[in-house]
Design an enzyme around this catalytic site. Structure first.
Site: not given
Ligand code: ADP
Length: 409
Positions: A7, A96, A185, A246, A390
């Site tokens: 990643n 990813r 996600h 956020r 993940e």
């Protein structure tokens, strides 16, 4: 097969080395051999951390000026700590990749054409896709013989019907700029949905699920017989739930109002909604749920308000996704907050017994960071905590794509 999962960010690389193959997947015994990361790439104070269980983590600080050096150093450290005898033992790399646009609906081997496709999605994911691509370029240089696979955060959500992904803007913006809901996600939602079915021995057709990923970024998905039919994040990871920093859903006109009042430009506004809003913005003190829970317990009203807004938003989405699905078999909590915060899960699910959702307080309180059911025996909808993984799913996808096997998850 030993697979390196990467990643890659602007100044960081996170990695896991995972051993997987068909038998290990079938018996659910594929495992992480080593994991780690390099941070502050581009400085003389970069940190390289590697953990090869069961040994404790080792960490060094050194000059690492580019991603290729970072990856080379990481692999050398894996060798030093006997995670691999030689770099040739790494048989594939899984990347990813944040944004796959409308083109990528499943993992793919990266060739020239795919590379161009990821490049074309840079406009949609400007903060991540260029760095994800850079991860591919350096891995190709360091391991030229090894197949490289892209696993997209958006791919799982590509089964959404148009009524879930089209915004109420003039349709020409969808045609011209591909402005629509994509969702993120995806690998996490797909993994926990797969785990749910595996735990209860259900086929895809037998489980309608609402998956709730609550970490620093937060999103939910409505999964109808294995297919995503709606998700809370949108064109970008900004939409939907309240997050660490956020704001999530907001009246778009409120942003125009603030911009005009405070004379903010686009960049200022982007920083405001991405970095200074959410739990942090409301509480005025932290984006970390643990700190807010502690502060709220001591009577801090702003921290309590931030948690209340956070939980209420998740509850509202459970309601809307129940309506979208028509029938819900299970709700799955995952992500740092979803896995570890019994108070948040309790507050989200409070008062939903009319919808068949009943959380058992004792079970819920006992589940921190592990896979377990938290609903009562009578609850019509099963409520589960399932830690996400993940990287494991990226490794499995990579193995299957390289071997040309179907992807059943
Ligand atoms: P990311 O989205 O960056 O991967 P994580 O999934 O690790 O983040 O989630 C980070 C969030 O999880 C933080 O808000 C953190 O406070 C929260 N968290 C971790 N452990 C706990 C806990 N025991 N109780 C409450 N919140 C927790």
């Amino acid at each position: 097969m030993k697979i390196l999962v990467l990643n890659c960010g602007s100044s960081s690389i996170k990695f896991q080395l995972i051993e997987t193959d068909s038998e290990l997947i079938e018996s659910d015994t594929d495992r992480c051999i080593a994991k780690g990361g390099v941070e502050r790439i581009g400085t003389d104070e970069a940190t390289l951390k590697v953990t090869v269980p069961p040994a404790p983590s080792v960490s060094t600080t050194e000059e690492i000026l580019d991603h290729q050096t970072a990856l080379t150093r990481a692999i050398a450290t894996l060798k030093e700590h006997h995670a691999v005898a030689d770099i040739s033992q790494i048989q594939a790399v899984g990347h990813r990749v944040l944004h796959g646009g409308e083109r990528f609906t499943a993992p793919v081997i990266i060739d020239e054409d795919v590379e161009q496709g990821i490049q074309q999605c840079v406009e949609l994911g400007p903060l991540h896709n260029p760095h994800n691509l850079r991860g591919y370029y350096v891995a190709r240089k360091v391991m030229p013989q090894v197949p490289q696979v892209a696993v997209f955060d958006t791919a799982f959500h590509q089964t959404m019907p148009p009524h879930a992904y089209i915004y109420g803007l003039p349709y020409s913006y969808y045609r011209r700029y591909h402005i629509r809901r994509y969702g993120f996600h995806g690998t996490s939602h797909r993994y926990v949905a797969y785990r749910y079915r595996r735990i209860f021995g259900k086929a895809r057709e037998e489980a309608n699920l609402i998956t709730v990923h609550l970490g620093n970024g937060c999103s939910m998905a409505a999964i109808d017989k294995g297919n995503c039919i709606d998700t809370s994040m949108g064109l970008t990871p900004q939409e939907g739930l309240l997050m660490g920093t956020r704001c999530g859903d907001i009246d778009s006109a409120a942003l125009l109002y603030i911009m005009s009042k405070d004379e903010l430009n686009l960049h200022d506004m982007s920083i405001l909604i991405n970095k200074f809003s959410g739990l942090y913005g409301i509480s005025g003190e932290s984006n970390d749920m643990r700190e807010l829970e502690d502060a709220a317990a001591k009577g801090d009203a702003q921290a309590k308000l931030a948690i209340d807004v956070f939980c209420y938003r998740v509850k509202k989405y459970i309601g809307s996704y129940s309506a979208a699905l028509g029938h819900v078999d299970g709700i799955v909590f995952t992500g740092g907050i979803g896995e570890n915060s019994p108070p948040v899960r309790a507050q989200v699910c409070a008062g939903l017994s009319e919808m068949g959702i009943q959380v058992d307080p004792a079970r819920n309180a006992a589940v921190v960071g592990k896979e377990s059911e938290i609903s009562t025996k009578d609850s019509r909808v099963r409520v589960m905590v399932i830690p996400t993984n993940e990287e494991l799913l990226i490794a499995r996808d990579t193995f299957r794509v390289v071997r040309g096997l179907p992807n059943p998850h």
